[in-house]
Design a protein around this motif. Structure first.
Motif, PDB file in Angstrom:
ATOM      1  N   ASN A  27       4.872  -5.197  -4.949  1.00 60.90           N
ATOM      2  CA  ASN A  27       3.662  -5.928  -5.309  1.00 60.90           C
ATOM      3  C   ASN A  27       4.103  -7.281  -5.867  1.00 60.90           C
ATOM      4  N   ASP A  55      10.688  -2.079  -5.114  1.00 56.56           N
ATOM      5  CA  ASP A  55      11.613  -0.943  -5.126  1.00 56.56           C
ATOM      6  C   ASP A  55      12.984  -1.454  -4.672  1.00 56.56           C
ATOM      7  N   SER A  90       0.837  -1.206   0.000  1.00 52.86           N
ATOM      8  CA  SER A  90       0.000   0.000   0.000  1.00 52.86           C
ATOM      9  C   SER A  90       0.870   1.253   0.000  1.00 52.86           C
ATOM     10  N   LYS A  91       0.796   2.014  -1.085  1.00 53.01           N
ATOM     11  CA  LYS A  91       1.613   3.236  -1.159  1.00 53.01           C
ATOM     12  C   LYS A  91       1.231   4.235  -0.071  1.00 53.01           C
ATOM     13  N   ILE A 125       3.407   4.034   3.124  1.00 52.29           N
ATOM     14  CA  ILE A 125       4.833   4.342   3.059  1.00 52.29           C
ATOM     15  C   ILE A 125       5.113   5.613   3.856  1.00 52.29           C
ATOM     16  N   TYR A 138       7.696   0.382  -1.616  1.00 51.06           N
ATOM     17  CA  TYR A 138       6.566  -0.290  -2.257  1.00 51.06           C
ATOM     18  C   TYR A 138       6.995  -1.592  -2.914  1.00 51.06           C
TER      19      TYR A 138
END
Length: 302
Positions: free
Chosen positions: A50, A57, A34-35, A38, A48
């Motif tokens: 997924n 990242d 979930s951004k 952060i 981030y």
């Protein structure tokens, strides 16, 4: 300064590990899907990822020497075919994306500590399981844990120390199983499940995080049971809670078929019995804060 990368850092165990990292003045990187979650603070930085889309990242690895891998979809959801696939894939895919990242990037990671679960051990009212137990549960949960551990083992190919922490029933007053057990008792509706003789290998949240930190600090590798030294039966746990909450237990035990109707296949989480020992981590020097259920519950419910 030691820097740790944590997946599943916002879960029950993850939050306690983060807290203990801060107490030991360690810096924490964490991965989130979930951004919005952060944050960037001194010694606490989010990144981030997924795993289902193979996105991560790569800067999450900067300066990291240990990865603590806790991420995975909750087991406590109805075991539909779709959810079963998600429960399994979430553990395997998340480990795979980390493995591929480390394989293809320069890094300083020396240690990979993966969560696992005592659900790998077969159901038994009489056995006392240690990490050396060869038999494995044939249940869905047993299969998940076997695949989970296999996905952690691959990191040895990268000359990284691998530890697998088989976590028992984690006790916390706000999250996990304990509030679901406590609430009916508070309203006078508490009752043991089935015979009540099934073993509950429990652990206080402080100790489960403490074991992860102990493995990190002492560079331990291998399999470790994260359970308190004194498992209890479901009936005894129910009685101890009722006593602490000053409530009486007058309802009959809840039959297995009732919970199967309500929960489906997932009902086995309430009836499976695994009596698991913690001797290995104790022999290596870990000292539990909560050895017995009474002081553990008193601490959480005070």
């Amino acid at each position: 300064m030691i820097k740790v990368l944590i997946t599943g850092a916002t879960g029950l165990v993850g939050k306690e590990i983060v807290k203990q990292c801060f107490e030991q003045k360690y810096s924490v990187h964490y991965l989130t899907t979930s951004k919005a979650k952060i944050v960037s603070k001194k010694n606490y930085q989010g990144f981030y990822w997924n795993p289902s889309k193979n996105e991560i990242d790569i800067s999450c690895l900067e300066g990291v020497t240990t990865i603590i891998h806790l991420a995975g979809a909750s087991i406590a959801q109805r075991w539909t075919d779709k959810n079963k696939i998600n429960i399994l894939k979430s553990r395997v895919e998340s480990a795979s994306i980390l493995f591929n990242l480390l394989k293809n990037q320069s890094h300083q990671v020396e240690q990979f500590i993966s969560a696992s679960a005592i659900g790998i051990y077969p159901h038994s009212l009489i056995n006392f399981y240690s990490e050396n137990t060869k038999e494995k549960s044939t249940s869905f949960l047993g299969q998940v844990v076997s695949e989970w551990e296999k996905s952690a083992n691959q990191f040895t190919k990268l000359d990284i120390k691998v530890s697998k922490v088989r976590v028992g029933l984690v006790l916390d007053v706000e999250e996990g199983a304990l509030p679901k057990i406590v609430n009916p008792i508070k309203f006078g509706l508490g009752s043991a499940f089935g015979s009540g003789k099934q073993w509950q290998s429990w652990i206080h949240k402080t100790d489960v995080a403490g074991i992860f930190m102990y493995i990190l600090n002492n560079r331990l590798k291998g399999v470790f049971n994260a359970v308190a030294p004194n498992p209890i039966t479901n009936k005894e746990l129910t009685k101890q809670l009722a006593k602490l909450l000053k409530r009486s237990l007058f309802l009959p035990n809840i039959p297995k078929f009732v919970m199967k109707l309500i929960l489906g296949e997932m009902h086995i989480l309430l009836f499976e019995s695994q009596r698991v020992n913690s001797k290995k981590i104790e022999d290596l020097g870990y000292q539990f804060k909560y050895y017995c259920i009474k002081p553990a519950l008193e601490n959480l419910l005070k």
